[in-house]
Design an enzyme around this catalytic site. Structure first.
Site, short mmCIF file in Angstrom:
data_model
loop_
_atom_site.label_atom_id
_atom_site.label_comp_id
_atom_site.label_asym_id
_atom_site.label_seq_id
_atom_site.Cartn_x
_atom_site.Cartn_y
_atom_site.Cartn_z
N THR A 162 34.65 33.29 46.65
CA THR A 162 35.22 32.80 45.38
C THR A 162 36.61 32.20 45.59
OG1 THR A 162 34.15 34.64 44.24
CG2 THR A 162 35.75 33.38 42.97
N HIS A 165 27.09 38.84 40.66
CA HIS A 165 27.64 39.07 42.00
C HIS A 165 26.74 40.05 42.74
CE1 HIS A 165 30.37 40.25 45.21
NE2 HIS A 165 31.21 39.28 44.85
N ASP A 217 30.25 28.87 42.42
CA ASP A 217 31.36 29.00 43.38
C ASP A 217 30.89 28.96 44.84
OD1 ASP A 217 30.22 31.58 43.30
OD2 ASP A 217 32.15 32.62 43.20
N HIS A 218 29.70 29.51 45.11
CA HIS A 218 29.17 29.56 46.49
C HIS A 218 27.75 30.10 46.41
CE1 HIS A 218 29.87 33.85 46.11
NE2 HIS A 218 31.14 33.60 45.79
N GLU A 232 29.70 32.67 39.12
CA GLU A 232 29.55 33.50 40.30
C GLU A 232 28.18 33.33 40.96
OE1 GLU A 232 31.77 35.36 42.03
OE2 GLU A 232 30.11 35.67 43.41
C1 GP9 Z 1 36.23 39.08 42.74
C2 GP9 Z 1 35.30 37.95 42.51
C3 GP9 Z 1 34.17 37.94 43.47
O1 GP9 Z 1 37.39 39.03 41.99
O2 GP9 Z 1 35.99 36.75 42.49
O3 GP9 Z 1 34.58 37.57 44.71
P1 GP9 Z 1 33.59 37.09 45.87
O4 GP9 Z 1 33.10 38.32 46.57
O5 GP9 Z 1 32.47 36.31 45.26
O6 GP9 Z 1 34.45 36.26 46.73
MN MN Z 2 32.09 34.57 44.17
#
Ligand code: GP9
Ligand code: MN
Length: 416
Positions: free
Chosen positions: A81, A196, A255-256, A37
């Site tokens: 994500t 996150h 992921d980003h 994340e």
């Molecule tokens: C939520 C997690 C985070 O299930 O995948 O999502 P994001 O806000 O990073 O897209």
């Molecule tokens: Mn994410």
């Protein structure tokens, strides 16, 4: 319509490159993807006020049993994500507006999970959030994923949760138990959560202090990154106690981005720069990609310029699964023919020599503005690839494509 599929298919065919020499070398191994994340590359192999930020991941950098890609970029848009999942599953881009997980969850896809399943794999996603978040429960059916270990599969209490939910350490611990029950070979995607926004963490889980800048977000970010790094180390240790580890490939990727441009002032301070320019912002979209292969001896640091669309063909080839007929935008990163070119969802791009951002063409090594004619052919290709990917999704065109044979079903219908 059918002519669009012909056009896209011709483009994809013309872009094909040879497979890497490692094709099939790890046939039959489990594959464990770990979505890290909000993890950006700028923290890898770096210190914050004298504290190593990611000691465990750093220990994998340069190792013989691990490919570490230090020039790999996320390609996500608003779907965050979910976009990274979409890109990795399909080797296609997400959409320019909205989240494709929501807008096109019912499409026909030839996903990586489906391909793995067709090759005898048990396929799943492990993520301790409610199943309908990002419309996952719906689109996972379209991806033909067998099992979604959502929040219902985990024991979440007041004590083991923070921020968005189950902390990464108990997440991995409980996931190993679930993994032991999986039929092998399996393919799974574990989606972490603790790192996150807003990057909050219990004091007892803080191994390093906060950073000091005008951004409370960046200040906390280092601590949650460190926590995620520690959770990965624990996961590896626990997996090594099972028979799964030696027979798996572990693919970890950011992921980003986690730190948006709203925090440029603090980022400039951390990076010892005067300011963050469009050029810097583009390069900051780099996220780490690790391919850890227990027992392998020829890994190392890889400098290919690449993006998330490339993950799927790279990993499938290692497992000996062909992608000859895949309608994909990425290519095998370990192939000698891989091109140093990554396209962002918003049309920016990076090569080994150029960075195109804010509608300015930069020389990559100096960071200075350069002749825009150098960027033009890439701008065109970037727009074309994004447009082709959009056409496939908006027209649900994979309905008319047979990925076993490369045949366009629409041709057949038109001929009758
Ligand atoms: C939520 C997690 C985070 O299930 O995948 O999502 P994001 O806000 O990073 O897209
Ligand atoms: Mn994410």
């Amino acid at each position: 319509d059918g002519s669009e599929l012909v056009e896209v298919s011709n483009y994809v065919n013309a872009s094909k490159i040879e497979r890497s020499e490692l094709f099939g070398e790890f046939e039959g191994r489990n594959v464990i993807f770990i979505s890290l994340e909000s993890l950006q590359s700028f923290v890898i192999d770096e210190q914050m006020d004298g504290h190593e930020i990611t000691p465990f991941l750093n220990s994998l950098v340069g190792r013989d049993d691990t490919f570490y890609f230090n020039n790999f970029y996320h390609q996500t848009g608003l779907g965050k994500t979910s976009d990274s999942e979409f890109i990795t599953e399909n080797s296609l881009f997400g959409l320019g507006r909205g989240a494709v997980f929501f807008t096109h969850g019912g499409n026909t896809y030839n996903s990586m999970s489906e391909k793995l399943r067709n090759n005898g794999y048990f396929t799943s996603v492990m993520h301790a959030n409610s199943k309908s978040f990002w419309n996952r429960d719906m689109i996972y059916q379209s991806f033909n994923i067998e099992k979604f270990y959502d929040v219902e599969s985990y024991n979440v209490t007041d004590d083991n949760a923070v921020n968005w939910g189950l902390k990464d350490k108990p997440f991995f611990e409980q996931s190993v138990e679930l993994m032991k029950q999986m039929p092998q070979p399996f393919a799974t995607r574990m989606i972490t959560l603790t790192n996150h926004f807003p990057f909050t963490l219990d004091v007892t889980d803080q191994s390093i202090p906060e950073y000091t800048s005008n951004s409370a977000t960046l200040n906390r970010y280092f601590q949650t990154v460190r926590y995620m790094d520690e959770s990965l180390e624990l996961f590896f240790e626990q997996l090594k106690e099972t028979d799964i580890y030696d027979n798996s490939i572990i693919v970890m990727y950011g992921d980003h981005y986690g730190i948006s441009e709203n925090h440029n002032k603090a980022m400039a301070q951390f990076l010892n720069k005067e300011e963050i320019t469009a050029y810097d912002s583009a390069l900051l979209q780099s996220v780490p990609l690790f391919i850890h292969i227990p027992g392998y001896t020829e890994g190392g640091v890889m400098e290919q310029v690449a993006g998330q669309v490339d993950t799927r063909p790279t990993v499938l080839h290692l497992l000996g699964i062909d992608t000859e007929y895949d309608m994909q935008m990425g290519s095998d990163l370990l192939s000698a023919e891989h091109e140093d070119f990554v396209i962002f969802r918003d049309g920016r791009f990076i090569t080994d020599e150029l960075v195109y951002a804010g509608e300015v063409c930069y020389d990559r090594s100096s960071g200075e503005q350069t002749d825009s004619a150098l960027c033009e052919p890439y701008i065109e290709r970037a727009n074309m690839e994004l447009e082709y990917s959009d056409k496939l999704i908006n027209g649900d065109l994979l309905r008319f494509y047979d990925d076993q044979t490369g045949q366009l079903i629409i041709d057949h219908e038109a001929a009758q």
